[in-house]
Design an enzyme around this catalytic site. Sequence first.
Site, short mmCIF file in Angstrom:
data_model
loop_
_atom_site.label_atom_id
_atom_site.label_comp_id
_atom_site.label_asym_id
_atom_site.label_seq_id
_atom_site.Cartn_x
_atom_site.Cartn_y
_atom_site.Cartn_z
N GLU A 67 -1.40 -18.01 4.60
CA GLU A 67 -2.46 -18.49 5.53
C GLU A 67 -1.87 -19.68 6.39
OE1 GLU A 67 -6.00 -20.17 3.88
OE2 GLU A 67 -7.38 -19.74 5.73
N LYS A 124 -10.51 -14.21 9.85
CA LYS A 124 -11.21 -14.65 8.70
C LYS A 124 -12.66 -14.51 8.72
CE LYS A 124 -10.61 -18.40 5.31
NZ LYS A 124 -10.09 -19.77 5.04
N CYS A 157 -7.69 -15.77 2.35
CA CYS A 157 -8.02 -16.98 1.48
C CYS A 157 -9.65 -16.74 0.86
CB CYS A 157 -7.71 -18.15 2.26
SG CYS A 157 -7.78 -19.62 0.82
N1 LIG Z 1 -8.28 -21.80 2.92
C1 LIG Z 1 -9.23 -21.49 2.17
O1 LIG Z 1 -9.92 -20.57 2.52
C2 LIG Z 1 -9.21 -22.18 0.74
C3 LIG Z 1 -10.29 -21.60 -0.13
C4 LIG Z 1 -10.39 -22.38 -1.32
O2 LIG Z 1 -9.72 -23.29 -1.86
C5 LIG Z 1 -11.53 -22.01 -2.40
O3 LIG Z 1 -11.63 -22.52 -3.43
O4 LIG Z 1 -12.28 -21.18 -1.85
#
Ligand SMILES: NC(=O)CCC(=O)C(=O)O
Length: 285
Positions: free
Chosen positions: A48, A121, A162
């Site tokens: 990412e 996203k 993510c």
């Molecule tokens: N970059 C992200 O989306 C981080 C996501 C994350 O750390 C979480 O705990 O969910």
Amino acid sequence: MQESSEPQLKIGLCQLSVTSDKKVNNEKARSSIEYASKQGAKLVVLPELWNCPNSSDFIPLFAEDFEDEESASSFETMSQVAREQKITVVGGSVPERSGDRLYNTCCVFSSNGELLAKHRKIHLFEINMEGDITFHESDTFAAGSDPTIVDTDVGRIGIGICHDIRFPELAMLYRDRGAHLICYPGAFNVSTGEALWELQQRARAVDNQLFVATCSPSRDSAGSYPVWGHSTLVNPLGEIVATVGHDESVVVTEVDYSAVRITRESLPILKQRREDVYQFIGLNE
Ligand SMILES: NC(=O)CCC(=O)C(=O)O
């Protein structure tokens, strides 16, 4: 179940150290993909926000309009190297500029360098842990609203970025649409990473009986966001096939798609679903 024509393939997870110099980041992406390809990988996943420090100061400056070749050096790098190395590239994510909005976007390129899909996203990361971490991704990015499932030379792949991994419904949808692998470029943070990063990957894999691949930047990446790292491949039984710590590294490992069929035949949970018993629509109303 439609199986990939190539049941076994090597996948490269390129855990890159992100710098504040976009040119350097593009070169790192290029050389890590070349390295994975030399090790026999036919598919690579980037992290990412691999071309840009994860910080609201940098993101608007590094954002690319993919329609405009001059602004889109990271987009062009991924397309070129995919074509040169004849490798499918799940291009982590880069900030995308579209009109007056910014999206956190994963581009997927075929092994001839053609753009196959673009995932914006869907679930932006919001966290408020007092005395620890506060992060509001929606201050910078707009959210996408489309699931992304893509047919490639190396099988049908679902894409999430993510925080998208925390939403089981998205993974279920990809499984229902025939994905045998879900790729989540990600950058979990150090506060939630230890307890939850691997757990979420294994949960998505085991519930849906498919492979899950993740790819993160390394801990020493530029910017103030504390990255957990730990890029990983998980198999349909929820076992870790390969993983890495928080340093910069390229992991090349094997995806054996026959494990999807074998797991689903021996433990046919997907056929036992009782949708007459659990209905979620309207639950929050
Ligand atoms: N970059 C992200 O989306 C981080 C996501 C994350 O750390 C979480 O705990 O969910």
